[in-house]
Design an enzyme around this catalytic site. Structure first.
Site, PDB file in Angstrom:
ATOM      1  CB  SER A 179      -3.334   6.403  -1.300  1.00 53.75           C
ATOM      2  OG  SER A 179      -2.935   6.777   0.001  1.00 53.75           O
ATOM      3  CB  THR A 201      -3.939   1.910  -3.121  1.00 52.46           C
ATOM      4  OG1 THR A 201      -4.040   2.622  -4.362  1.00 52.46           O
ATOM      5  CG2 THR A 201      -2.671   2.329  -2.412  1.00 52.46           C
ATOM      6  CG  ASP A 237     -22.847   1.836  -4.157  1.00 52.05           C
ATOM      7  OD1 ASP A 237     -22.919   2.576  -5.158  1.00 52.05           O
ATOM      8  OD2 ASP A 237     -21.817   1.199  -3.861  1.00 52.05           O
ATOM      9  NE  ARG A 293      -8.341   7.473  -0.622  1.00 52.91           N
ATOM     10  CZ  ARG A 293      -7.918   6.241  -0.306  1.00 52.91           C
ATOM     11  NH1 ARG A 293      -8.210   5.695   0.865  1.00 52.91           N
ATOM     12  NH2 ARG A 293      -7.188   5.544  -1.157  1.00 52.91           N
ATOM     13  CG  ASP A 326      -7.808   4.155   8.928  1.00 52.77           C
ATOM     14  OD1 ASP A 326      -6.820   4.127   9.684  1.00 52.77           O
ATOM     15  OD2 ASP A 326      -7.762   3.801   7.737  1.00 52.77           O
ATOM     16  CD  GLU A 347      -5.497  10.483   5.558  1.00 54.92           C
ATOM     17  OE1 GLU A 347      -4.639   9.893   4.876  1.00 54.92           O
ATOM     18  OE2 GLU A 347      -6.590   9.985   5.832  1.00 54.92           O
ATOM     19  CG  HIS A 406      -5.118   6.322   5.185  1.00 59.00           C
ATOM     20  ND1 HIS A 406      -5.325   7.252   4.197  1.00 59.00           N
ATOM     21  CD2 HIS A 406      -5.519   5.133   4.632  1.00 59.00           C
ATOM     22  CE1 HIS A 406      -5.809   6.674   3.121  1.00 59.00           C
ATOM     23  NE2 HIS A 406      -5.941   5.384   3.355  1.00 59.00           N
ATOM     24  N   GLY A 446      -6.390  -0.485   6.023  1.00 57.13           N
ATOM     25  CA  GLY A 446      -6.050  -1.480   5.001  1.00 57.13           C
ATOM     26  C   GLY A 446      -4.618  -1.987   5.112  1.00 57.13           C
ATOM     27  CE1 TYR A 447      -1.030   1.491   4.399  1.00 55.96           C
ATOM     28  CE2 TYR A 447       0.521   1.870   6.170  1.00 55.96           C
ATOM     29  CZ  TYR A 447       0.052   2.177   4.922  1.00 55.96           C
ATOM     30  OH  TYR A 447       0.664   3.172   4.191  1.00 55.96           O
TER      31      TYR A 447
END
Ligand code: NAI
Ligand SMILES: O=C(O)C(=O)[C@H](O)COP(=O)(O)O
Length: 386
Positions: free
Chosen positions: A55, A76, A152, A212, A236, A241, A258, A261-262
């Site tokens: 990203s 990603t 949404d 984000r 996060d 960033e 961030h 998702g790691y």
């Protein structure tokens, strides 16, 4: 074929070497090159056929105008760093890795709530963005008995009766943000949670942003936290960033660089998916096999007077979110003039984190029958091995 890859892609050689295999003369017919994602620039891609990023690389005309790149893959979920309009115009193929790390993000959310002591039983959870991550969170939380709703604007309500207004989500006890970043289109998400929306958050509620950074107005959040520290916040992702707002950090309850998702599982899945997409683009079949050894680790000595207390002990054995938070704060304190470098360093050297299915609770926790049942049910709902 020459492939340029972000250096922060686990198992890259395992999955991409077959595209540059030895020819009949024993010489490689191409090359894998690696570079820090943020540093990839136009000069690096003048002879590159495929570009594999994460990203942090902006993939646009400025990068690709003079390059022969025919395929761009991003390992990603998010795609906001890729100018797909430009790639379409140039006929350059591209792919991302939908849902690769969705489970990792969901586990991050539960690790954060558990660390904050926020027992989700009886709470209302509002989810912003009901895509792969939001809906996975919804499913898991619903299984745990949490009352959930989701906002949404791009999904038709008939398809998803749980959808509700943003106002309703903002009135929940826990508000979790999982929208992608967009600046235009029918529902731009840039700063969609600004001063007015932040003012709607209930006193004592928990706000998490794992989507984000730019979807949440960090300045407005800081103003609210400075005037009334009555929210629990978990960030996060951050505006600007890796140059995160230094003044916001002390006000945030859980701050991470961030990495929601790691999980190793999620990152490797992203690598594998993009190698598969490149193979498909080339009309080949990916031959590299699975690279992860699946092992279940038994965790014992878990105690607690309630199911939630037992989970609070168990979860950090699998994913210790506090350690992520502490590393970020320590790095920022030690190097106050190098926030950006520290942010990226922590991401690059992120420890190997396995998802909950790699663990099982091995001891009997002494609990009243009802709590025991709740614990068993929660372990299954959270995805632990039995
Ligand atoms: N912190 C981290 O490490 C990670 C962050 N992410 C972020 O999370 C985002 C979501 O991931 P997925 O659910 O897998 O994506 P997805 O593409 O499956 O779903 C995104 C959903 O958000 C909805 N949406 C779009 N604009 C919206 C708006 N203005 N308000 C509310 N909802 C909106 C879409 O309709 C869609 O249903 C990614 O785009 C990425 O930016 C993803 C993975 C890891
Ligand atoms: O998948 C996404 O979308 C993410 O946000 C990634 O997990 C972020 O990781 P990097 O691509 O920045 O390494």
């Amino acid at each position: 074929m020459i492939i340029l890859l972000d250096e922060n892609i686990p198992m890259a050689e395992h999955y991409f070497s077959e595209f540059v295999q030895s020819g009949v003369d024993g010489k490689a017919q191409g090359e894998l090159r690696f570079k820090a994602g943020r540093e990839i620039c136009a000069e690096d891609v003048t002879d590159v056929d495929a570009l594999i990023v994460r990203s942090v690389s902006q993939v646009n005309e400025a990068l690709l105008a003079n390059s022969p790149v025919r395929f761009v893959g991003s390992c990603t979920i998010g795609m906001d760093h890729i100018d797909t309009e430009y790639l379409d115009k140039r006929g350059i193929a591209y792919a991302n890795a939908p849902a690769c790390n969705a489970n990792s993000v969901v586990e991050y959310v539960f690790a954060a709530l558990s660390h904050l002591g926020c027992d989700w039983q009886g709470k209302r959870l509002g989810i912003i963005g009901m895509g792969n991550v939001g809906s996975a969170l919804y499913r898991r939380a619903s299984e745990l008995g949490v009352e959930c709703c989701g906002f949404d604007p791009l999904i038709e309500q008939d398809r998803y009766p749980v959808l509700c207004s943003l106002d309703e989500v903002l009135s929940c006890d826990i508000v979790s943000m999982h929208a992608p970043l967009s600046h235009s289109g029918p529902a731009p998400s840039y700063q969609m949670i600004g001063e007015a929306e932040i003012a709607q958050l209930r006193s004592g509620s928990v706000l998490l942003n794992c989507g984000r950074g730019d979807c949440l107005d960090n300045r407005a959040l800081l103003d609210r936290l400075k005037s009334k520290a009555d929210l629990f916040t978990v960030l996060d992702v951050w505006q600007d960033e890796p140059n995160i707002h230094a003044d916001l950090l002390p006000f945030v309850n859980i701050a991470t660089p961030h990495i929601a998702g790691y999980s190793y599982d999620g990152k490797v899945k992203g690598t594998q998916m993009i190698a598969g997409s490149l193979a498909e683009h080339l009309g080949q079949t990916l031959t590299a096999g699975k690279s992860i050894v699946e092992q279940v680790q038994a965790i014992s000595d878990v105690k607690g007077a309630t199911a939630f207390e037992a989970l609070q002990q168990l979860i950090p054995h699998c994913y210790d979110i506090k350690a992520d938070d502490s590393r970020l704060r320590a790095a920022m304190k030690e190097n106050p003039n190098g926030f950006a470098r520290e942010f990226d360093r922590l991401r690059k050297h992120y420890p190997k984190r396995r998802e909950f299915f790699h663990f099982r609770l091995a001891n009997d926790v002494l609990l009243p029958e009802k709590e025991k049942q709740r614990l068993e049910h929660s372990l299954a709902a959270l995805g632990f091995s039995q």
